[in-house]
Design an enzyme around this catalytic site. Structure first.
Site, mmCIF file in Angstrom:
data_model
loop_
_atom_site.group_PDB
_atom_site.id
_atom_site.type_symbol
_atom_site.label_atom_id
_atom_site.label_comp_id
_atom_site.label_asym_id
_atom_site.label_seq_id
_atom_site.Cartn_x
_atom_site.Cartn_y
_atom_site.Cartn_z
ATOM 1 N N ASP A 1 10.426 -5.646 14.379
ATOM 2 C CA ASP A 1 9.906 -7.080 14.619
ATOM 3 C C ASP A 1 9.168 -7.091 16.004
ATOM 4 O OD1 ASP A 1 9.665 -9.797 14.496
ATOM 5 O OD2 ASP A 1 11.552 -9.991 15.814
ATOM 6 N N ASP B 1 14.736 -6.045 22.366
ATOM 7 C CA ASP B 1 15.089 -6.929 21.057
ATOM 8 C C ASP B 1 14.971 -5.932 20.113
ATOM 9 O OD1 ASP B 1 15.564 -9.282 22.581
ATOM 10 O OD2 ASP B 1 13.618 -10.229 22.260
#
Length: 297
Positions: A229, A246
């Site tokens: 991502d 993340d």
């Protein structure tokens, strides 16, 4: 970046590219994390370093990690809100002694989470008990809780492994339930490092950041994984240092049938941003190189 030979961890999914960023900032699981395991949100509580069920980051630990049981955790505010987790600023300090700032990433309760885009990241991932796998596939209440527990544990495991390998990521201090305590990336006064998307680097700075990015992607590829991502919103710029953040959705390039596509998308996303800032890069040769490093092509 250093060259390493290592086994790749299990991979997962999390999307937290929420633009409302407030100025800051391998385990198998047979059952879901119990949200009651998470610490209370009192303004001032004793450290959870020795709480039952807590997991600690890899050793040797950085010297700034506060492990004293006399320490107290003080809530200083919210750093970032996201679809599936919020990040809080916490100070862990020994009364009259040393102190450090931490980013506490807290995954939301099951009824508030959004798992409508996670199927591709779960490909090839299993837990020991078939009932849990079935619940995850059916997105039952229990299945959603199991998935959420995987996200927190997945990010903790991924950060620990990548930090040990020399990748520029926040050090994972501890995991307790669905709360992940991380190194705070920013200034001592609590001002967080900006996301790459928020910066306006000069040409020499762009070149340095790009090659730091490439070095990090190479280490991930040699592990057989992709961020999954990656975007300018999942990279921090701490002074001159680029930091990957993340990571719970990290994808096994070999096992996941969409692994190569995830990697190509990661590279294209960041290459597009650099090109928009005047540093044109061709993502295709890098994708080919990374897939070769991962042993896929």
């Amino acid at each position: 970046m250093r060259d390493h030979n290592f086994a790749s961890p299990r991979r997962r999914r999390f999307d937290d590219d929420d633009p409302t960023f407030l100025k800051r900032l391998s385990h198998d699981f047979d059952t879901a994390w119990d949200a009651s395991d998470a610490p209370s949100e009192d303004d001032d509580t004793y450290t959870t370093w020795d709480a039952p069920g807590v997991l600690h980051g890899p050793e040797p630990r950085p010297g700034w990690v506060v492990t004293e049981l006399a320490a107290r955790d003080a809530e200083l505010g919210i750093l970032k809100t996201g679809k599936e987790a919020d990040v809080h600023l916490v100070e862990r300090a020994v009364p009259g002694g040393r102190r450090t700032l931490l980013a506490a990433k807290r995954y939301r309760a099951a009824e508030h989470r959004m798992f409508h885009r996670d199927a591709g990241y779960l490909e090839g991932r299993r837990v020991r008990e078939s009932r849990v796998t079935r619940a995850m596939a059916g997105r039952t209440s229990f299945g959603r809780e199991a998935i959420a527990g995987q996200w927190a544990a997945a990010e903790f495991a991924a950060l620990g492994q990548l930090w040990s390998l020399g990748v520029s990521v926040p050090y994972p201090v501890q995991l307790l339930g669905t709360e992940l305590m991380l190194e705070f990336v920013g200034a001592p006064d609590g001002t967080a490092a900006p996301r790459l998307a928020q910066t306006r680097p000069s040409r020499p700075e762009l070149e340095s950041l790009w090659w730091q990015l490439v070095d990090g992607l190479r280490v991930l590829a040699r592990a057989g994984v992709a961020h999954g991502d990656l975007s300018p919103y999942n990279l921090l710029v701490d002074g001159e240092r680029l930091v990957f953040i993340d990571l719970p959705q990290i994808v096994d390039i070999v096992i996941n049938p969409n692994g190569a596509e995830f990697l190509a998308r990661d590279v294209s996303n960041v290459a597009r941003w650099f090109a928009g800032k005047g540093f044109a890069v061709d993502p295709e040769p890098l994708v080919v190189e990374l897939l070769h490093d991962a042993g896929v092509r």
